[in-house]
Design an enzyme around this catalytic site. Structure first.
Site, PDB file in Angstrom:
ATOM      1  N   TYR A 118     -40.033  44.812 -63.208  1.00 45.24           N
ATOM      2  CA  TYR A 118     -40.107  44.223 -61.866  1.00 45.24           C
ATOM      3  C   TYR A 118     -40.313  45.380 -60.897  1.00 45.24           C
ATOM      4  CZ  TYR A 118     -38.908  41.925 -57.497  1.00 45.24           C
ATOM      5  OH  TYR A 118     -38.942  41.460 -56.209  1.00 45.24           O
ATOM      6  N   ASP A 177     -43.801  41.322 -63.196  1.00 44.00           N
ATOM      7  CA  ASP A 177     -44.279  41.238 -61.814  1.00 44.00           C
ATOM      8  C   ASP A 177     -44.467  42.666 -61.330  1.00 44.00           C
ATOM      9  OD1 ASP A 177     -44.714  40.943 -59.129  1.00 44.00           O
ATOM     10  OD2 ASP A 177     -42.890  39.793 -58.723  1.00 44.00           O
ATOM     11  N   HIS A 280     -43.382  31.914 -58.262  1.00 43.90           N
ATOM     12  CA  HIS A 280     -44.313  32.355 -59.302  1.00 43.90           C
ATOM     13  C   HIS A 280     -44.435  31.255 -60.351  1.00 43.90           C
ATOM     14  CE1 HIS A 280     -44.264  36.835 -58.381  1.00 43.90           C
ATOM     15  NE2 HIS A 280     -43.248  36.395 -57.668  1.00 43.90           N
TER      16      HIS A 280
END
Length: 289
Positions: A118, A177, A280
Site C-alpha cells: 500500500y 494499491d 476500489h
C-alpha cells in the site's frame, strides 16, 4: 478442457470492518481466489477477523485507523516477511517500517513469492499548489516530497526482493494499491490528471523504471494492450462510479516467467453504487499453473 489455473486478487478494502459490513465475506466465499492481497485494513489486528479457508498473513501497522496490509493464502506460507518483522534496507523507507505498508509471503504450494504494497498517496509539488485550488490544505509540497523519497527507496527495495526470489528459484509478483496510474489508458480524464497526485509525470516515470521484459511486467497492460481500463477506483462522490469515471491505481507486476502464464484479467466491479464494498474494486488475474 481448460488448463489448471490459479487466481490472484488485489483489493484495497478501505477498512476491512466496513467492507465486511457491506458484504466482503460473501464476495470472498463466492469468488474464492487462491491468493488475495488486501490493503487499507485500517483496524487493530484483534479486529481483522478470520477468513475461512485461508491463512491470513497480516501487518496492520502502528497508526490507529490507517494503512494495514494482508495476504490470504490457501495454505500456510513457507515464509512471511513484513517491514514490521524485517525493516526495509533501502534508504528512505525506515520511517515506514511500522506503518503497515508491505508484506510478502513465499507460497508453500507454488514456487512463488507474492508481495502486497500500500503505497503512500502523496500530494502535489509546491509548484502546482494554488490557494483555493486544492482539495487539501497547502503544505509546500511536503507530502509530495515524502512520496518521492518513498518511491526512490522502494524501487531499490523491490529490486532486492525480486532478485532474492529469483535466486531461490521463485517467481515474483507485486500486487497492491500503488497510488500511481501509469498510462493514459489507466485514467478516464488523463489530460487534467497530469497535474494531480498519482498521475504526475515524475510518478509515471518512476513506474516505468520498474518495468522491463527482464524484470517486472504490468500484467494488466500486457493482456489488455493499448485500450482504456480496466479501472479499479472511483470516487464515492457524484456519479463517478455509474459513469465509470475513475483510475487504475491497483496493479499486478509479475516476473517474466509468471507474466507469460497470465491468461485473463478482470476487475470485479459491483453492479451498482449501492452494492460497492469499497471505493476500489478487486483486480483479479488468472494464471496458468
Amino acid at each position: 478442457m481448460m488448463s489448471p489455473s490459479f487466481t490472484v486478487a488485489s483489493f484495497n478494502v478501505n477498512g476491512i470492518r466496513a467492507a465486511r459490513r457491506r458484504g466482503f465475506d460473501a464476495w470472498l466465499a463466492d469468488r474464492s481466489p487462491d491468493v488475495v492481497g488486501l490493503q487499507e485494513l485500517r483496524c487493530p489486528v484483534s479486529e481483522v477477523g478470520e477468513f475461512p479457508g485461508y491463512t491470513a498473513s497480516i501487518d496492520v501497522g502502528s497508526i490507529p485507523g490507517r494503512n494495514g496490509v494482508g495476504l490470504l493464502t490457501r495454505s500456510e506460507p513457507a515464509a512471511v516477511r513484513s517491514w514490521a518483522l524485517t525493516p526495509p534496507k533501502a534508504r528512505g523507507l525506515g520511517a515506514y517500517a511500522s506503518h503497515g505498508r508491505y508484506i510478502e509471503v513465499d507460497l508453500a504450494d507454488r514456487r512463488m513469492t507474492v508481495a502486497c504494497l500500500y503505497l503512500p498517496k502523496g500530494g502535489l509539488p509546491a509548484r502546482l499548489q494554488r490557494p483555493g485550488g486544492m482539495r487539501e490544505e497547502m503544505d509546500g509540497g511536503a507530502k509530495y516530497d515524502r512520496k518521492m523519497r518513498f518511491l526512490a527507496g522502494f524501487a531499490r527495495e523491490l529490486d532486492r526482493n525480486r532478485l532474492a526470489a529469483a535466486r531461490a528459484g521463485r517467481e515474483f509478483l507485486l500486487i497492491g494499491d500503488l497510488n500511481v496510474a501509469h498510462t493514459p489508458y489507466d485514467v478516464t480524464n488523463w489530460r487534467p490528471a497530469r497535474k494531480m497526485e498519482g498521475f504526475l509525470p515524475e510518478e509515471r516515470d518512476w513506474f516505468s523504471s520498474l518495468l522491463s521484459p527482464r524484470r517486472l511486467i504490468d500484467v494488466v497492460r500486457m493482456l489488455r494492450g493499448d485500450e482504456p481500463g480496466p479501472l479499479t477506483w472511483w470516487s464515492w462522490a457524484g456519479q463517478s462510479f455509474a459513469k465509470d469515471v475513475g483510475w487504475r491505481v491497483d496493479h499486478q507486476l509479475a516476473s517474466p516467467g509468471l507474466a507469460r502464464r497470465a491468461e485473463e484479467v478482470w476487475v470485479d466491479k459491483e453492479s451498482s453504487a449501492e452494492a460497492r464494498l469499497s471505493d476500489h474494486a478487486p483486480l483479479i488475474v488468472r494464471y496458468r499453473e
